[in-house]
Design a protein around this motif. Sequence first.
Motif, mmCIF file in Angstrom:
data_model
loop_
_atom_site.group_PDB
_atom_site.id
_atom_site.type_symbol
_atom_site.label_atom_id
_atom_site.label_comp_id
_atom_site.label_asym_id
_atom_site.label_seq_id
_atom_site.Cartn_x
_atom_site.Cartn_y
_atom_site.Cartn_z
ATOM 1 N N UNK A 201 4.399 -1.128 5.269
ATOM 2 C CA UNK A 201 3.377 -0.106 5.334
ATOM 3 C C UNK A 201 2.950 0.381 4.486
ATOM 4 N N UNK A 202 1.119 1.064 4.189
ATOM 5 C CA UNK A 202 0.732 1.074 3.156
ATOM 6 C C UNK A 202 0.174 1.880 2.389
ATOM 7 N N UNK A 203 0.192 2.149 0.693
ATOM 8 C CA UNK A 203 0.020 3.318 0.545
ATOM 9 C C UNK A 203 -1.879 2.672 -0.449
ATOM 10 N N UNK A 204 -1.617 4.097 -1.613
ATOM 11 C CA UNK A 204 -2.617 3.963 -3.106
ATOM 12 C C UNK A 204 -2.663 2.260 -3.259
ATOM 13 N N UNK A 205 -1.733 1.404 -3.575
ATOM 14 C CA UNK A 205 -1.902 0.681 -4.101
ATOM 15 C C UNK A 205 -2.087 -0.056 -3.336
ATOM 16 N N UNK A 206 -2.354 0.111 -2.130
ATOM 17 C CA UNK A 206 -2.580 -0.861 -1.204
ATOM 18 C C UNK A 206 -3.848 -0.852 -0.493
ATOM 19 N N UNK A 207 -4.964 0.032 -1.224
ATOM 20 C CA UNK A 207 -5.651 0.645 -0.885
ATOM 21 C C UNK A 207 -7.075 -0.824 -0.260
ATOM 22 N N UNK A 208 -6.737 -1.331 -1.525
ATOM 23 C CA UNK A 208 -8.601 -2.281 -2.238
ATOM 24 C C UNK A 208 -7.916 -3.445 -0.965
ATOM 25 N N UNK A 209 -6.862 -3.607 -0.924
ATOM 26 C CA UNK A 209 -6.344 -5.248 1.062
ATOM 27 C C UNK A 209 -5.674 -4.243 1.571
ATOM 28 N N UNK A 210 -6.223 -3.262 1.892
ATOM 29 C CA UNK A 210 -5.204 -2.738 3.308
ATOM 30 C C UNK A 210 -5.543 -3.954 4.643
ATOM 31 N N UNK A 211 -6.479 -4.818 4.646
ATOM 32 C CA UNK A 211 -6.280 -4.895 5.538
ATOM 33 C C UNK A 211 -5.654 -6.130 6.090
ATOM 34 N N UNK A 212 -5.089 -6.737 4.848
ATOM 35 C CA UNK A 212 -4.315 -7.534 4.371
ATOM 36 C C UNK A 212 -2.780 -7.152 5.274
ATOM 37 N N UNK A 213 -2.395 -6.383 5.672
ATOM 38 C CA UNK A 213 -1.062 -5.808 6.078
ATOM 39 C C UNK A 213 -1.315 -5.631 7.645
ATOM 40 N N UNK A 214 -2.159 -6.385 8.223
ATOM 41 C CA UNK A 214 -1.707 -6.659 9.814
ATOM 42 C C UNK A 214 -1.494 -8.156 10.480
ATOM 43 N N UNK A 215 -1.952 -8.814 9.264
ATOM 44 C CA UNK A 215 -1.623 -10.145 9.984
ATOM 45 C C UNK A 215 -0.016 -10.118 8.705
ATOM 46 N N UNK A 216 -0.043 -9.557 8.078
ATOM 47 C CA UNK A 216 1.762 -9.376 7.667
ATOM 48 C C UNK A 216 2.742 -9.170 8.532
ATOM 49 N N UNK A 217 1.809 -7.783 9.275
ATOM 50 C CA UNK A 217 2.271 -7.354 9.999
ATOM 51 C C UNK A 217 2.912 -8.287 11.746
#
Length: 317
Positions: A201-217
């Motif tokens: 899960x991403x919040x404001x601190x991950x806004x600039x790299x939100x697309x990177x959450x998908x490969x990690x997930x």
Amino acid sequence: MKQTCILQDTETPEKTRDLLAAAVGMYGRDGFESHVVLVNASPETFTGRFHHVIRVAEGLVADNDPRAITEILETLHQTYGFDSILIPGTTLGKMIAPRLAWRLRTGLASGVTDITVRDGRIEITRPARSGTILETILPEGPGPVMMTIRTHAFEHPPEETVPTRISTCSLPVTTRSTLTRLGVDQPLESRDIRDYEVLVAGGGGAARCFPALKPLADALNGAVAASRKLVDQGIAQRHIQVGQSGKTVSPKMYLALGIHGSMQHLAGLRGVTSIIAVNTSPHAPICRLSDMVVQGDACEFIEKLMDKLMPNPHKNT
């Protein structure tokens, strides 16, 4: 002995038993008799879990007809005099509940997330004002306590076999929906975030790299979720939002990346086995509930973790 009526969850029938936990919250484990109303479903799955299985006669109503199902519930209430009526907070349930409340001349608490008893009085908790506050409702009056239960807000109590009687409701229905369902479009996402054991899960601190959450997930065999802040900013879609105005989730692992952890967001976490928080501030509310806290930048954490999970041999060449 209190009488509780539970309408079958027609979207995910296995979640119907979760509503028993709401009844336990009101009356205690042995303080009520449970009645479950099934629409075009087999009673075998519910036998031994509910005291009374009421099966609507096959073909009597369509399982997506809110008017007809409302009439059946009204008729059953006149027969059994239910003390409470619990309806799943699905699309269909949200159409049935207000109709039934109006017919029974009683109040309705929608989107309920918690139930407690204090000084002998039932206290019902639900999000209000678009999820910005928690509202407590104290039911009063002679009518049945009626509510829609938010999906995943409750977990069904430990399996306990109870004697079950099965009956069939075959009374004629005079009111039917004038709408016809032409078809069902499958969502782009084949699975809901509530079905995953791992959420990144991403919040404001991950806004600039939100697309990177998908490969990690994907590497963790999980799914991407988001806080309301990212949804309001248009960075994430609303169907993956966690919180009071989003979805209530219960994964085994919740990786909170740059999430501050407001009360509204934390209300969407129910029965999570393990929370790992990555935040620049160790004093963020999410950190106090976490099993592990990493103080640092969420985007940098994602990059380094991905290097460990999926090393790139050509990165330094």
